[in-house]
Design an enzyme around this catalytic site. Structure first.
Site, PDB file in Angstrom:
ATOM      1  NE  ARG A  46       0.268   1.410   3.345  1.00 28.45           N
ATOM      2  CZ  ARG A  46       1.204   2.301   3.578  1.00 28.45           C
ATOM      3  NH1 ARG A  46       2.494   1.947   3.610  1.00 28.45           N
ATOM      4  NH2 ARG A  46       0.929   3.565   3.781  1.00 28.45           N
ATOM      5  N   GLY A  47       0.273   2.420  -0.074  1.00 32.72           N
ATOM      6  CA  GLY A  47       1.060   3.653  -0.220  1.00 32.72           C
ATOM      7  C   GLY A  47       1.144   3.968  -1.706  1.00 32.72           C
ATOM      8  CB  ALA A  48       0.464   7.100  -3.546  1.00 34.54           C
ATOM      9  CD  GLN A 194      -3.017   2.693   6.896  1.00 40.32           C
ATOM     10  OE1 GLN A 194      -3.572   3.043   7.941  1.00 40.32           O
ATOM     11  NE2 GLN A 194      -3.683   2.554   5.771  1.00 40.32           N
ATOM     12  CG  ASP A 235      -2.954   8.244  -1.134  1.00 42.55           C
ATOM     13  OD1 ASP A 235      -2.942   8.732   0.012  1.00 42.55           O
ATOM     14  OD2 ASP A 235      -2.518   7.115  -1.400  1.00 42.55           O
ATOM     15  CG  ASN A 245      -2.094  11.558   2.762  1.00 44.88           C
ATOM     16  OD1 ASN A 245      -1.616  10.655   2.063  1.00 44.88           O
ATOM     17  ND2 ASN A 245      -1.667  11.775   3.988  1.00 44.88           N
ATOM     18  CE  LYS A 246      -4.896   5.638   4.685  1.00 45.16           C
ATOM     19  NZ  LYS A 246      -5.929   4.800   4.064  1.00 45.16           N
TER      20      LYS A 246
HETATM   21  C1  RUB Z   1      -1.566   5.487   2.206  1.00 41.74           C
HETATM   22  C2  RUB Z   1      -1.544   6.943   2.401  1.00 41.74           C
HETATM   23  C3  RUB Z   1      -0.178   7.543   2.389  1.00 41.74           C
HETATM   24  C4  RUB Z   1       0.158   7.917   0.979  1.00 41.74           C
HETATM   25  C5  RUB Z   1       1.604   8.162   0.970  1.00 41.74           C
HETATM   26  O1  RUB Z   1      -2.844   4.927   2.340  1.00 41.74           O
HETATM   27  O2  RUB Z   1      -2.512   7.633   2.483  1.00 41.74           O
HETATM   28  O3  RUB Z   1      -0.098   8.674   3.183  1.00 41.74           O
HETATM   29  O4  RUB Z   1      -0.132   6.874   0.074  1.00 41.74           O
HETATM   30  O5  RUB Z   1       2.022   8.395  -0.297  1.00 41.74           O
HETATM   31  P1  RUB Z   1      -2.980   3.351   2.257  1.00 41.74           P
HETATM   32  P2  RUB Z   1       3.464   9.022  -0.511  1.00 41.74           P
HETATM   33  O6  RUB Z   1      -2.159   2.773   3.353  1.00 41.74           O
HETATM   34  O7  RUB Z   1      -4.455   3.133   2.429  1.00 41.74           O
HETATM   35  O8  RUB Z   1      -2.486   2.950   0.884  1.00 41.74           O
HETATM   36  O9  RUB Z   1       4.421   7.936  -0.170  1.00 41.74           O
HETATM   37  O10 RUB Z   1       3.436   9.534  -1.888  1.00 41.74           O
HETATM   38  O11 RUB Z   1       3.668  10.105   0.421  1.00 41.74           O
END
Ligand code: RUB
Length: 345
Positions: A46-48, A194, A235, A245-246
């Site tokens: 997970r994470g963009a 998270q 995201d 974002n989250k």
């Molecule tokens: C993840 C989330 C993170 C971003 C971070 O949500 O919101 O803050 O994806 O992205 P999930 P970046 O865990 O539901 O995927 O790394 O670009 O900052």
């Protein structure tokens, strides 16, 4: 070296299984793009940025899974794989960005063998570039923080949200590497945790000073002068500077504004969506059981109605700056983001 979240090895994809953290650090190996789609859906990864690279590696597996000698057949197979990978999670724009980039590479190749080679090479390059991008972002952002600052972060925008190093946590790593003594406050980030499961784990793993707080203590810590700045990932970022974002990011940003604490976002250019308006962005709604229990333990009555959005939108007026690999943009975002992308051309 920070954790490596995702890797291509011997024609397969190896990932940290993030659902097992922090209790055990386990790796899974995939050889089928459907497994990658499943891994994205179930938050193994997970994470963009990590989702984007996973999508690219999914297509790299797909070129190996389809044993045709016909170019059009291979492209049709890839289009179908792209559709399945795309449907996994709607909000982070990096997934679309990565899938489209790899499909362009596939369509530009002239033979079946060339498609296979160029798709795998492009996905591997995307993974390597992600680490370099994070390091540049880290360097650009580290100047925003001072020696002995305590920085709050929400969710996980670290090595575990990328291939390695991280976006928001990459900035913190870079500030530390430049000799500054930096402490981190991580929110636990209910309901999927998270912050407590991933950010606390990864910072502790790398020896960075981190304190964990319940999401409900954001106001308390800020009001009591315990926070010098906030940094989060993203995201999706719109041309107007609206940041998706989250869930909970909007609350943290509002509270930061109330206490005159700078609120920064760190994200690569692949997280920007210059075409959509705020109302076009689909906010993923997740299952009720994430809210009605913690692990296997029930914490709410049976049959309760639940609202469980995975993301929220922070408006530009709450954001002090957006850190990218090509520099920091500041308000007014409509102009500064436009300039950022014009300079890239
Ligand atoms: C993840 C989330 C993170 C971003 C971070 O949500 O919101 O803050 O994806 O992205 P999930 P970046 O865990 O539901 O995927 O790394 O670009 O900052």
């Amino acid at each position: 070296m920070s954790l490596k979240t995702i890797e291509w090895k011997d024609n397969s994809v190896i990932m940290i299984d993030q659902t097992k953290l922090p209790n055990s650090l386990e790796f899974v190996t995939y050889t089928d793009y459907n497994q990658i789609a499943d891994a994205i859906k179930t938050l193994v990864v997970r994470g963009a940025p990590a989702i984007g690279v996973s999508g690219a590696f999914g297509l790299a597996l797909a070129v190996l899974q389809c044993d045709t000698k016909d170019k059009d057949e291979l492209i049709t197979y890839l289009e179908n794989a792209k559709k399945i990978l795309f449907q996994t999670r709607p909000t982070a724009v990096n997934l679309t960005w990565a899938l489209e980039k790899i499909m362009r590479v596939a369509k530009n190749a002239s033979t079946v063998d060339e498609i296979r080679k160029s798709v795998i090479d492009a996905a591997k390059l995307m993974a390597n570039e992600d680490i370099q991008t994070n390091k540049s972002m880290g360097k650009n952002g580290s100047e925003l923080f001072n020696d002995n600052d305590t920085i709050m972060t929400h969710c996980n925008a670290g090595a575990l949200a990328t291939v390695a190093y991280g976006t928001a946590l990459g900035v913190i790593r870079a500030a530390k590497e430049s000799g500054k003594n930096i402490k981190v406050i991580a929110t636990e980030t209910r309901p999927v945790q998270q912050g407590s499961r991933l950010t606390a784990f990864e910072l502790k793993h790398d020896g960075i000073d981190v304190s964990l707080i319940p999401d409900t203590a954001v106001g308390y810590t800020m009001a009591n002068g315990l926070v010098d700045g906030v940094i989060v990932g993203a995201d999706r970022i719109l041309q107007t500077g609206h940041v998706f974002n989250k869930i909970g990011t909007y609350q943290v940003a509002t509270m930061a504004k109330q206490h005159n604490i700078p609120f920064y976002v760190a994200a690569p250019l692949s997280t920007f969506d210059l075409k959509s308006n705020p109302e076009d962005v689909i906010i993923e709604q997740r299952k009720a059981s994430e809210v009605t229990g913690i692990g296997d333990k029930k914490t709410a009555p049976d049959g309760i109605d639940v609202i469980n959005p995975a993301f929220d939108m922070t408006p530009p007026e709450l954001i002090s700056g957006i850190i990218t690999e090509n520099g920091i943009v500041k308000p007014p975002y409509n102009e500064s983001i436009k300039k950022l992308f014009e300079a890239k051309k």
